[in-house]
Design a protein around this motif. Structure first.
Motif, PDB file in Angstrom:
ATOM      1  N   ASN A 170      25.830  16.537  19.686  1.00  0.00           N
ATOM      2  CA  ASN A 170      27.163  16.728  19.246  1.00  0.00           C
ATOM      3  C   ASN A 170      27.042  18.158  18.820  1.00  0.00           C
ATOM      4  OD1 ASN A 170      26.610  16.663  16.451  1.00  0.00           O
ATOM      5  ND2 ASN A 170      26.429  14.305  16.811  1.00  0.00           N
ATOM      6  N   VAL A 171      28.132  18.942  18.654  1.00  0.00           N
ATOM      7  CA  VAL A 171      28.136  20.076  18.097  1.00  0.00           C
ATOM      8  C   VAL A 171      27.566  20.568  16.580  1.00  0.00           C
ATOM      9  CG1 VAL A 171      29.862  21.923  17.258  1.00  0.00           C
ATOM     10  CG2 VAL A 171      30.325  20.586  19.088  1.00  0.00           C
ATOM     11  N   ARG A 172      27.737  19.546  15.755  1.00  0.00           N
ATOM     12  CA  ARG A 172      27.183  19.569  14.483  1.00  0.00           C
ATOM     13  C   ARG A 172      25.490  19.622  14.544  1.00  0.00           C
ATOM     14  NH1 ARG A 172      29.069  16.362   9.706  1.00  0.00           N
ATOM     15  NH2 ARG A 172      29.281  17.912   8.467  1.00  0.00           N
ATOM     16  N   GLN A 173      25.019  18.773  15.582  1.00  0.00           N
ATOM     17  CA  GLN A 173      23.319  19.158  15.568  1.00  0.00           C
ATOM     18  C   GLN A 173      23.205  20.281  16.318  1.00  0.00           C
ATOM     19  OE1 GLN A 173      22.102  15.194  17.743  1.00  0.00           O
ATOM     20  NE2 GLN A 173      22.726  14.147  15.642  1.00  0.00           N
ATOM     21  N   GLN A 174      23.925  20.553  17.358  1.00  0.00           N
ATOM     22  CA  GLN A 174      23.700  21.869  17.973  1.00  0.00           C
ATOM     23  C   GLN A 174      23.691  23.107  16.979  1.00  0.00           C
ATOM     24  OE1 GLN A 174      22.711  22.002  21.208  1.00  0.00           O
ATOM     25  NE2 GLN A 174      21.879  24.260  21.153  1.00  0.00           N
ATOM     26  N   ALA A 175      24.668  23.112  16.128  1.00  0.00           N
ATOM     27  CA  ALA A 175      24.511  24.274  14.993  1.00  0.00           C
ATOM     28  C   ALA A 175      23.512  24.193  14.253  1.00  0.00           C
ATOM     29  CB  ALA A 175      26.125  24.042  14.495  1.00  0.00           C
TER      30      ALA A 175
ATOM     31  N   ALA B 114      20.956  26.851  13.523  1.00  0.00           N
ATOM     32  CA  ALA B 114      20.545  27.507  11.977  1.00  0.00           C
ATOM     33  C   ALA B 114      19.289  27.482  11.573  1.00  0.00           C
ATOM     34  CB  ALA B 114      21.401  26.696  10.992  1.00  0.00           C
ATOM     35  N   GLU B 115      18.736  26.127  11.848  1.00  0.00           N
ATOM     36  CA  GLU B 115      17.106  26.022  11.637  1.00  0.00           C
ATOM     37  C   GLU B 115      15.967  26.969  12.107  1.00  0.00           C
ATOM     38  OE1 GLU B 115      16.495  21.971  12.809  1.00  0.00           O
ATOM     39  OE2 GLU B 115      17.102  21.105  10.807  1.00  0.00           O
ATOM     40  N   GLU B 116      16.626  27.375  13.549  1.00  0.00           N
ATOM     41  CA  GLU B 116      15.669  28.538  14.162  1.00  0.00           C
ATOM     42  C   GLU B 116      15.961  29.892  13.654  1.00  0.00           C
ATOM     43  OE1 GLU B 116      12.875  29.748  16.514  1.00  0.00           O
ATOM     44  OE2 GLU B 116      13.491  27.697  16.702  1.00  0.00           O
ATOM     45  N   VAL B 117      17.286  30.275  13.120  1.00  0.00           N
ATOM     46  CA  VAL B 117      17.441  31.429  12.298  1.00  0.00           C
ATOM     47  C   VAL B 117      16.554  31.326  11.219  1.00  0.00           C
ATOM     48  CG1 VAL B 117      19.219  32.850  10.964  1.00  0.00           C
ATOM     49  CG2 VAL B 117      19.708  31.975  13.115  1.00  0.00           C
ATOM     50  N   ILE B 118      16.375  30.309  10.476  1.00  0.00           N
ATOM     51  CA  ILE B 118      15.583  30.316   9.268  1.00  0.00           C
ATOM     52  C   ILE B 118      14.182  30.481   9.716  1.00  0.00           C
ATOM     53  CG2 ILE B 118      14.614  28.608   7.483  1.00  0.00           C
ATOM     54  CD1 ILE B 118      17.656  27.452   7.305  1.00  0.00           C
ATOM     55  N   ARG B 119      13.854  29.919  10.795  1.00  0.00           N
ATOM     56  CA  ARG B 119      12.325  30.108  11.329  1.00  0.00           C
ATOM     57  C   ARG B 119      12.106  31.548  11.456  1.00  0.00           C
ATOM     58  NH1 ARG B 119      12.516  24.643  12.957  1.00  0.00           N
ATOM     59  NH2 ARG B 119      13.691  25.166  14.907  1.00  0.00           N
ATOM     60  N   GLN B 120      13.261  32.273  12.258  1.00  0.00           N
ATOM     61  CA  GLN B 120      12.981  33.584  12.584  1.00  0.00           C
ATOM     62  C   GLN B 120      12.818  34.510  11.398  1.00  0.00           C
ATOM     63  OE1 GLN B 120      13.050  35.259  15.604  1.00  0.00           O
ATOM     64  NE2 GLN B 120      13.226  33.410  16.798  1.00  0.00           N
ATOM     65  N   ARG B 121      13.614  34.245  10.253  1.00  0.00           N
ATOM     66  CA  ARG B 121      13.799  35.014   9.172  1.00  0.00           C
ATOM     67  C   ARG B 121      12.538  34.713   8.375  1.00  0.00           C
ATOM     68  NH1 ARG B 121      17.620  38.973   9.148  1.00  0.00           N
ATOM     69  NH2 ARG B 121      17.435  38.848   7.152  1.00  0.00           N
ATOM     70  N   ASN B 122      11.925  33.610   8.351  1.00  0.00           N
ATOM     71  CA  ASN B 122      10.810  33.392   7.585  1.00  0.00           C
ATOM     72  C   ASN B 122       9.542  33.644   8.080  1.00  0.00           C
ATOM     73  OD1 ASN B 122      12.078  32.152   5.353  1.00  0.00           O
ATOM     74  ND2 ASN B 122      12.095  30.221   6.034  1.00  0.00           N
ATOM     75  N   GLY B 123       9.586  33.926   9.560  1.00  0.00           N
ATOM     76  CA  GLY B 123       8.443  34.345  10.199  1.00  0.00           C
ATOM     77  C   GLY B 123       7.783  35.797  10.196  1.00  0.00           C
ATOM     78  N   ARG B 124       8.470  36.629   9.475  1.00  0.00           N
ATOM     79  CA  ARG B 124       7.985  37.874   9.111  1.00  0.00           C
ATOM     80  C   ARG B 124       7.244  38.187   8.279  1.00  0.00           C
ATOM     81  NH1 ARG B 124      13.367  38.881   9.591  1.00  0.00           N
ATOM     82  NH2 ARG B 124      13.645  39.174  11.727  1.00  0.00           N
TER      83      ARG B 124
ATOM     84  N   ALA C  34      18.263  35.614  18.843  1.00  0.00           N
ATOM     85  CA  ALA C  34      17.134  34.997  19.263  1.00  0.00           C
ATOM     86  C   ALA C  34      17.256  33.527  19.074  1.00  0.00           C
ATOM     87  CB  ALA C  34      15.788  35.677  18.592  1.00  0.00           C
ATOM     88  N   ALA C  35      17.534  33.067  17.859  1.00  0.00           N
ATOM     89  CA  ALA C  35      17.712  31.615  17.742  1.00  0.00           C
ATOM     90  C   ALA C  35      18.761  30.646  18.720  1.00  0.00           C
ATOM     91  CB  ALA C  35      18.105  31.180  16.267  1.00  0.00           C
ATOM     92  N   LEU C  36      19.661  31.356  18.882  1.00  0.00           N
ATOM     93  CA  LEU C  36      20.705  31.003  19.692  1.00  0.00           C
ATOM     94  C   LEU C  36      20.143  30.492  21.428  1.00  0.00           C
ATOM     95  CD1 LEU C  36      23.811  30.316  20.320  1.00  0.00           C
ATOM     96  CD2 LEU C  36      24.132  32.724  21.245  1.00  0.00           C
ATOM     97  N   TYR C  37      19.473  31.667  21.747  1.00  0.00           N
ATOM     98  CA  TYR C  37      18.759  31.389  23.090  1.00  0.00           C
ATOM     99  C   TYR C  37      17.345  30.481  22.833  1.00  0.00           C
ATOM    100  CZ  TYR C  37      22.124  34.254  24.867  1.00  0.00           C
ATOM    101  OH  TYR C  37      23.455  34.991  25.159  1.00  0.00           O
ATOM    102  N   LYS C  38      16.864  30.369  21.801  1.00  0.00           N
ATOM    103  CA  LYS C  38      15.768  29.541  21.692  1.00  0.00           C
ATOM    104  C   LYS C  38      15.821  28.271  21.381  1.00  0.00           C
ATOM    105  CE  LYS C  38      11.194  29.845  19.863  1.00  0.00           C
ATOM    106  NZ  LYS C  38      10.075  30.705  18.850  1.00  0.00           N
ATOM    107  N   ALA C  39      17.215  27.866  20.838  1.00  0.00           N
ATOM    108  CA  ALA C  39      17.494  26.550  20.318  1.00  0.00           C
ATOM    109  C   ALA C  39      17.428  25.437  21.616  1.00  0.00           C
ATOM    110  CB  ALA C  39      18.929  26.516  19.865  1.00  0.00           C
ATOM    111  N   VAL C  40      17.134  24.165  21.298  1.00  0.00           N
ATOM    112  CA  VAL C  40      17.247  23.210  22.315  1.00  0.00           C
ATOM    113  C   VAL C  40      18.691  23.109  22.935  1.00  0.00           C
ATOM    114  CG1 VAL C  40      16.783  20.839  22.903  1.00  0.00           C
ATOM    115  CG2 VAL C  40      14.923  22.166  21.280  1.00  0.00           C
TER     116      VAL C  40
END
Length: 63
Positions: free
Chosen positions: A44-49, A53-63, A33-39
């Motif tokens: 660069n690759v580091r900013q994309q990663a 990661a930030e979106e995964v954290i949002r997903q996990r904390n959203g429950r 979900a985070a992969l497809y939702k990320a901007v």
């Protein structure tokens, strides 16, 4: 691809333990979900990663 997923709840362990891995874990679902939702197209690759990661954290904390 070189990450060590041993001991983690992820479908990626299917290759090492095909008898015990039968479906995507919640972590796998959150990551996808985070992969497809990320901007896309960050500078660069580091900013994309980091964005994923930030979106995964949002997903996990959203429950």
């Amino acid at each position: 691809p070189d990450g060590d997923t041993a001991g983690q709840d992820t479908i990626l362990n299917l290759f090492a333990d095909p008898q015990n891995i039968t479906e995507l874990s919640q972590w796998d679902r959150d990551y996808l979900a985070a992969l497809y939702k990320a901007v896309p197209n960050r500078p660069n690759v580091r900013q994309q990663a980091r964005g994923i990661a930030e979106e995964v954290i949002r997903q996990r904390n959203g429950r």
